[in-house]
Design a protein around this motif. Structure first.
Motif, PDB file in Angstrom:
ATOM      1  N   ILE A   1      36.338  79.808  69.240  1.00 46.09           N
ATOM      2  CA  ILE A   1      36.224  78.499  68.589  1.00 46.09           C
ATOM      3  C   ILE A   1      36.082  78.764  67.099  1.00 46.09           C
ATOM      4  N   LEU A   2      36.846  78.053  66.312  1.00 43.55           N
ATOM      5  CA  LEU A   2      36.745  78.215  64.857  1.00 43.55           C
ATOM      6  C   LEU A   2      35.860  77.117  64.296  1.00 43.55           C
ATOM      7  N   ARG A   3      35.062  77.457  63.316  1.00 39.29           N
ATOM      8  CA  ARG A   3      34.263  76.443  62.641  1.00 39.29           C
ATOM      9  C   ARG A   3      34.285  76.760  61.156  1.00 39.29           C
ATOM     10  N   ASN A   4      34.706  75.812  60.360  1.00 40.01           N
ATOM     11  CA  ASN A   4      34.800  76.065  58.928  1.00 40.01           C
ATOM     12  C   ASN A   4      34.307  74.874  58.139  1.00 40.01           C
ATOM     13  N   GLY A   5      34.132  75.099  56.853  1.00 35.99           N
ATOM     14  CA  GLY A   5      33.656  74.035  55.968  1.00 35.99           C
ATOM     15  C   GLY A   5      34.697  72.929  55.826  1.00 35.99           C
ATOM     16  N   VAL A   6      34.287  71.890  55.129  1.00 40.27           N
ATOM     17  CA  VAL A   6      35.133  70.700  54.992  1.00 40.27           C
ATOM     18  C   VAL A   6      36.510  71.056  54.438  1.00 40.27           C
ATOM     19  N   LEU A   7      36.535  71.881  53.393  1.00 39.59           N
ATOM     20  CA  LEU A   7      37.801  72.177  52.721  1.00 39.59           C
ATOM     21  C   LEU A   7      38.712  73.043  53.580  1.00 39.59           C
ATOM     22  N   SER A   8      38.121  73.965  54.300  1.00 42.68           N
ATOM     23  CA  SER A   8      38.939  74.919  55.043  1.00 42.68           C
ATOM     24  C   SER A   8      39.332  74.403  56.410  1.00 42.68           C
ATOM     25  N   GLU A   9      38.569  73.450  56.930  1.00 37.11           N
ATOM     26  CA  GLU A   9      38.772  73.006  58.305  1.00 37.11           C
ATOM     27  C   GLU A   9      40.229  72.616  58.609  1.00 37.11           C
ATOM     28  N   PRO A  10      40.884  71.852  57.700  1.00 32.56           N
ATOM     29  CA  PRO A  10      42.260  71.441  58.030  1.00 32.56           C
ATOM     30  C   PRO A  10      43.200  72.622  58.240  1.00 32.56           C
ATOM     31  N   VAL A  11      42.921  73.746  57.578  1.00 32.97           N
ATOM     32  CA  VAL A  11      43.826  74.890  57.677  1.00 32.97           C
ATOM     33  C   VAL A  11      43.679  75.586  59.035  1.00 32.97           C
ATOM     34  N   GLU A  12      42.590  75.261  59.747  1.00 32.28           N
ATOM     35  CA  GLU A  12      42.438  75.803  61.098  1.00 32.28           C
ATOM     36  C   GLU A  12      43.684  75.525  61.928  1.00 32.28           C
TER      37      GLU A  12
ATOM     38  N   VAL B   1      46.242  78.108  61.185  1.00 36.63           N
ATOM     39  CA  VAL B   1      45.902  79.404  61.789  1.00 36.63           C
ATOM     40  C   VAL B   1      46.127  79.338  63.294  1.00 36.63           C
ATOM     41  N   GLU B   2      45.690  78.222  63.903  1.00 32.84           N
ATOM     42  CA  GLU B   2      45.855  78.087  65.348  1.00 32.84           C
ATOM     43  C   GLU B   2      47.326  78.112  65.734  1.00 32.84           C
ATOM     44  N   SER B   3      48.166  77.522  64.907  1.00 37.39           N
ATOM     45  CA  SER B   3      49.574  77.472  65.285  1.00 37.39           C
ATOM     46  C   SER B   3      50.209  78.854  65.163  1.00 37.39           C
ATOM     47  N   TYR B   4      49.580  79.764  64.434  1.00 35.65           N
ATOM     48  CA  TYR B   4      50.051  81.156  64.436  1.00 35.65           C
ATOM     49  C   TYR B   4      49.471  81.848  65.661  1.00 35.65           C
ATOM     50  N   SER B   5      48.155  82.007  65.652  1.00 30.51           N
ATOM     51  CA  SER B   5      47.486  82.574  66.810  1.00 30.51           C
ATOM     52  C   SER B   5      45.995  82.564  66.541  1.00 30.51           C
ATOM     53  N   MET B   6      45.203  82.477  67.602  1.00 29.52           N
ATOM     54  CA  MET B   6      43.760  82.567  67.421  1.00 29.52           C
ATOM     55  C   MET B   6      43.397  84.015  67.116  1.00 29.52           C
ATOM     56  N   PRO B   7      42.350  84.227  66.302  1.00 26.87           N
ATOM     57  CA  PRO B   7      41.948  85.606  66.022  1.00 26.87           C
ATOM     58  C   PRO B   7      41.598  86.353  67.312  1.00 26.87           C
ATOM     59  N   GLY B   8      42.092  87.563  67.424  1.00 25.88           N
ATOM     60  CA  GLY B   8      41.834  88.357  68.619  1.00 25.88           C
ATOM     61  C   GLY B   8      40.514  89.104  68.506  1.00 25.88           C
ATOM     62  N   LYS B   9      40.321  90.026  69.397  1.00 20.57           N
ATOM     63  CA  LYS B   9      39.066  90.782  69.412  1.00 20.57           C
ATOM     64  C   LYS B   9      38.895  91.568  68.121  1.00 20.57           C
ATOM     65  N   GLY B  10      37.694  91.482  67.532  1.00 22.72           N
ATOM     66  CA  GLY B  10      37.396  92.280  66.357  1.00 22.72           C
ATOM     67  C   GLY B  10      38.011  91.748  65.081  1.00 22.72           C
ATOM     68  N   GLU B  11      38.779  90.671  65.179  1.00 23.60           N
ATOM     69  CA  GLU B  11      39.353  90.127  63.954  1.00 23.60           C
ATOM     70  C   GLU B  11      38.482  89.004  63.433  1.00 23.60           C
ATOM     71  N   ILE B  12      38.476  88.860  62.106  1.00 18.04           N
ATOM     72  CA  ILE B  12      37.713  87.757  61.546  1.00 18.04           C
ATOM     73  C   ILE B  12      38.579  86.506  61.566  1.00 18.04           C
ATOM     74  N   ASP B  13      37.933  85.370  61.408  1.00 18.94           N
ATOM     75  CA  ASP B  13      38.667  84.118  61.286  1.00 18.94           C
ATOM     76  C   ASP B  13      39.180  84.025  59.847  1.00 18.94           C
TER      77      ASP B  13
ATOM     78  N   ILE C   1      39.878  82.089  53.687  1.00 18.07           N
ATOM     79  CA  ILE C   1      40.683  82.716  52.639  1.00 18.07           C
ATOM     80  C   ILE C   1      42.089  82.117  52.628  1.00 18.07           C
ATOM     81  N   THR C   2      42.631  81.915  53.828  1.00 16.80           N
ATOM     82  CA  THR C   2      43.963  81.323  53.914  1.00 16.80           C
ATOM     83  C   THR C   2      43.994  79.972  53.215  1.00 16.80           C
ATOM     84  N   SER C   3      42.924  79.188  53.414  1.00 16.85           N
ATOM     85  CA  SER C   3      42.944  77.821  52.889  1.00 16.85           C
ATOM     86  C   SER C   3      43.046  77.804  51.362  1.00 16.85           C
ATOM     87  N   ILE C   4      42.358  78.760  50.701  1.00 21.28           N
ATOM     88  CA  ILE C   4      42.421  78.784  49.228  1.00 21.28           C
ATOM     89  C   ILE C   4      43.879  78.930  48.787  1.00 21.28           C
TER      90      ILE C   4
END
Lengths: 160, 673
Positions: free
Chosen positions: B332-343, B346-358, B362-365
């Motif tokens: 489950i991803l949880r991000n601040g107001v500004l970054s949330e829409p970019v979830e 990211v989801e449409s690419y792929s969810m972060p796998g094991k050991g990867e950060i969300d 950074i993507t949103s900036i």
């Protein structure tokens, strides 16, 4: 005959608008056929397949852009239309990357869009990825556009 | 940058509570249940397939009834309604309605039955019409089509496929029989395609006449025999047809009358879909003789409370555990107001796998920056910002996915305003065109705060490349961070640090060449000493990559070959950086096309009709341009993130958290708290 320069430059503008436009028309056309097929089965996918159909349409716009910049540079849209023969030929050559790059990349992108539309039809949740494949093709149209723009601005700065 | 911690939940209870416990979990909608398909001696899964199928069928019946209803009584929808999410329903209303679900289903059945009758009528109609068609040439005939024999004579009625006269028929009979045969021939109607004939002859001549008619290709009338005279029969068919039409209209009206109960049908559809969902979960639950077990994942923050509520209400044991190290835990991803829409991106690419950060934050900036640069027009940005803000405000109850998308464009719009002002573009060069054309003031224009891309494309291009280098190096830095976090120092050094040295050193070294800086129009050139250092770093990085790129191979020869191939990958860095030229290309495209429309609009000059045309072209042109360029900016920003950025560090492959919940289309039940 003293205005041959203008003629050649206009040829360039016309080629870039026409060839890139033809490419886009073909690309959007074949993608549109695939899109209609998907919508007959599942009307909810309309907005997604529409986006995919439109992707090969950008080359036509890039072609228009190059044509327009050329037209303003050579004074057809107003201003002085004093273009030497050399300069006219240079403008023509500057337009060619967009003309050819646009034509062929739009057709290739259209075919790629067809496949992407097929992907969305089977797996609507993979839309994000489906969009990327046609966008990869577009890179080369963008590179053509870039070289054409830089060349035209470059030629305009020459004093020959 | 956050993946919410997820815990494993284990619930064990008595069978008598099974239904209620499952329903509470479904109501809360915070647990993703793990299906257990293997069975053993004690634990068996329940066979609930028949029930599930029945519920699915019921839900389908309600759906079909809704489709039929929509055909005869169109549901009025507002422009903004397509953004609306399922309507909210209080728990009380929900409970009251469930009692009526069966009744709603009967109603759906009634609608489908009516539709079936309409379909039958509709099939009947062409049959009647074709009979009418066949009878029409006979309308002036005043006997039934099959009049039969009299005491001494026999009759023939039928058609010939061409125009024919009485004389011709008589001649044909004579020719065929070899002698004149007394017969009365009347042509009821004749046309090029068909002639209708009625022939009377003596019974004894029947054979001879029949032979002759056969030669003429005479055939019996197509319409079925009837005891009525054709005109009577036609009238009867017509009234039958009218009857059918009336019947269909009545049925349609009867269906349309159900329009007021559309919501009930929707409820039935949702209700049965929900129950089907419950049964499909039930099928995956292991059960012993008297107990049942639920295993699943729950967000850590909600787990405790859920367990407490369940144990208070029912005789169940509930336990939370840390998931094992090898488990494929849902994300489950949880991000601040500004970054949330970019979830959503990211989801449409792929969810972060094991050991990867969300990577969302950074993507949103970069996402907003690049989107703004590609659309790059303050006017378009304003429209986009206000348009999405308006929709966000008007539609309170929006689907979560759509809401994210709207917010994405809202923030993208703000960034677009910023870049538009930087590049001095407001609906293209509209300020200048309007001032020049209508007020004769060519000196007024919106000055760019930073640079004008049209006059300084090279500078813009260099800036785009610089953005690309920052973007790519950020990706590489995340790779480094991830490797260090996983304590994989070897990869951190080989796959990140060496590349930093190789590519970074190479870029600095290139900047020391006057040819390069001259071409790029940069005002500085890196001095000789830093250039030498940068060169050395790049060479060291390159050698490092060659030595370590194939480190999984034991054979040194193979290892070096693979290393060389890895070093060749530097070309992909080059093409990655060049790829950011699209920032310039798309930015210019927006501006230039906007200019085209402005110029076209201003061609008629400063007259009243000129102004009218200008407004018209301005509106149509810019709307078109916005549509095309928002699409372009969206697609290509995604591409830069997916290919150039994610390619450096992000594999994805995680699966998203899909809780067992009330999956509904039209209503969602709201808990009163």
């Amino acid at each position: 005959m003293e205005n041959m320069g203008l003629l050649f430059a206009l040829c360039g503008a016309a080629l870039s608008a026409a060839m890139a436009g033809v490419g886009s028309a073909i690309g959007v056309g074949i993608a549109g056929r695939a899109a209609s097929g998907v919508v007959t089965e599942d009307p909810n996918q309309f907005s997604k397949v529409l986006v995919l159909q439109l992707l090969p349409g950008t080359q036509g716009i890039y072609g228009l852009l190059i044509a327009f910049i050329t037209l303003t540079q050579i004074g057809i849209m107003g201003g002085s239309s004093d273009v030497s023969l050399t300069k006219g030929l240079l403008y023509l050559v500057a337009c060619l990357p967009m003309a050819f790059g646009g034509l062929f990349s739009a057709i290739a992108q259209g075919k790629c869009s067809v496949s992407a539309i097929g992907l969305v039809a089977k797996k609507p949740d993979q839309f994000g990825k489906a969009m990327i494949f046609p966008a990869m093709v577009e890179t080369y149209a963008i590179l053509s556009l870039l070289i054409s723009i830089l060349s035209i601005f470059g030629v305009a700065g020459l004093s020959i | 940058m956050a993946k919410i911690p997820v815990k494993r939940i284990f619930i064990c209870g008595l069978k008598k509570d099974r239904k209620h416990v499952l329903e509470s979990i479904q109501m809360e909608g915070v647990v993703e249940i793990i299906r257990r398909d293997e069975e053993d001696e004690y634990l068996k899964a329940m066979d609930v397939m028949p029930q599930k199928l029945q519920f699915d069928k019921n839900s389908n019946v309600a759906e079909q009834a809704l489709t039929v209803l929509e055909r005869y009584a169109h549901e009025q929808k507002g422009l903004l309604d397509s953004f609306e999410d399922a309507r909210e329903l209080s728990r009380e209303d929900y409970d009251r309605q469930t009692a009526h679900a069966e009744e709603y289903l009967c109603m759906a059945d009634d609608i489908l039955k009516l539709q079936k009758r309409i379909d039958e009528d509709r099939e009947e109609l062409p049959k009647i019409e074709s009979r009418q068609e066949a009878l029409r040439p006979w309308v002036s005939f005043d006997l039934p089509l099959d009049p039969g024999d009299t005491a001494y004579t026999t009759t023939f009625t039928g058609t010939v496929d061409r125009e024919i006269s009485e004389q011709e028929v008589l001649e044909a009979i004579e020719e065929s029989a070899g002698e004149a045969i007394p017969a009365e021939v009347s042509v009821v109607s004749a046309s090029k395609e068909m002639s209708c004939l009625f022939i009377i002859c003596l019974k004894k001549d029947r054979q001879a006449v029949a032979e002759a008619l056969k030669i003429l290709d005479f055939s019996a009338p197509k319409s079925r025999s009837s005891a009525l005279v054709p005109s009577e029969e036609l009238r009867r068919l017509e009234s039958q047809r009218q009857e059918l039409l009336r019947d269909m209209d009545e049925k349609k009206a009867a269906i349309a009358a159900y329009a007021a109960r559309r919501d009930d049908l929707k409820f039935a559809s949702d209700y049965y879909a929900m129950r089907a969902e419950k049964y499909s979960v039930l099928a995956g639950l292991p059960q012993s003789g008297s107990a049942f077990f639920i295993e699943g994942y729950v967000p850590e923050a909600l787990g405790e409370a859920l367990c407490r509520r369940l144990t208070e209400r029912y005789d169940v044991a509930c336990e939370l555990m840390e998931p094992g190290p090898d488990e494929d835990v849902p994300v489950i991803l949880r991000n601040g107001v500004l970054s949330e829409p970019v979830e959503a991106v990211v989801e449409s690419y792929s969810m972060p796998g094991k050991g990867e950060i969300d990577p969302t934050r950074i993507t949103s900036i970069f996402y907003y920056i690049f989107f703004g640069m590609m659309l790059s027009d303050a006017g378009y940005g304003l429209l986009l910002t206000f348009g999405t803000a308006l929709i966000l405000m008007k539609v309170r109850n929006m689907k979560p996915g759509t809401r994210k998308m709207m917010k994405l464009f809202f923030y993208g719009g703000i960034s677009t305003i910023f870049w538009g002002l930087m590049f001095g573009s407001f609906f293209g060069n509209s300020v200048n065109v309007i001032a020049t054309t209508f007020f004769g003031r060519p000196d007024i224009s919106l000055k760019p705060l930073w640079l004008d891309p049209m006059s300084e494309p090279m500078r813009y291009l260099v800036f785009a490349f610089a953005c690309g280098i920052v973007h790519i190096f950020t990706g590489l830095a995340i790779k480094l961070y991830q490797c260090i976090r996983q304590k994989d120092y070897m990869s951190a050094f080989c796959d990140a640090v060496l590349w930093f040295m190789f590519v970074g050193g190479g870029i600095v070294y290139l900047l020391s060449m006057p040819m390069i800086t001259g071409m790029m129009g940069l005002s500085f050139t890196v001095g000789a000493t830093p250039a030498a250092i940068a060169g050395a770093v790049a060479v060291a990085g390159c050698i490092g990559v060659v030595l370590t790129g194939g480190r999984e191979s034991k054979n040194w020869f193979k290892r070096i070959l693979k290393g060389l191939y890895a070093a060749y990958g530097v070309t992909s860095y080059l093409s990655d950086i060049l790829s950011y030229s699209r920032l310039l290309a798309l930015g210019l495209a927006t501006g230039v096309i906007a200019q085209v429309f402005n110029q076209m609009g201003s061609m008629l000059g400063a007259t009243w009709y000129g102004a009218l045309i200008f407004i018209l072209i301005f509106m149509i042109g810019h709307v078109l341009n916005i549509a095309i360029n928002v699409l372009g900016a969206y697609v290509h920003t995604n591409r830069l993130q997916f290919v150039e950025f994610f390619g450096k560090f992000y594999d994805g492959g995680g699966k998203s958290f899909e809780p067992f919940t009330e999956k509904t289309r039209y209503f969602k039940v709201k808990e009163d708290k």
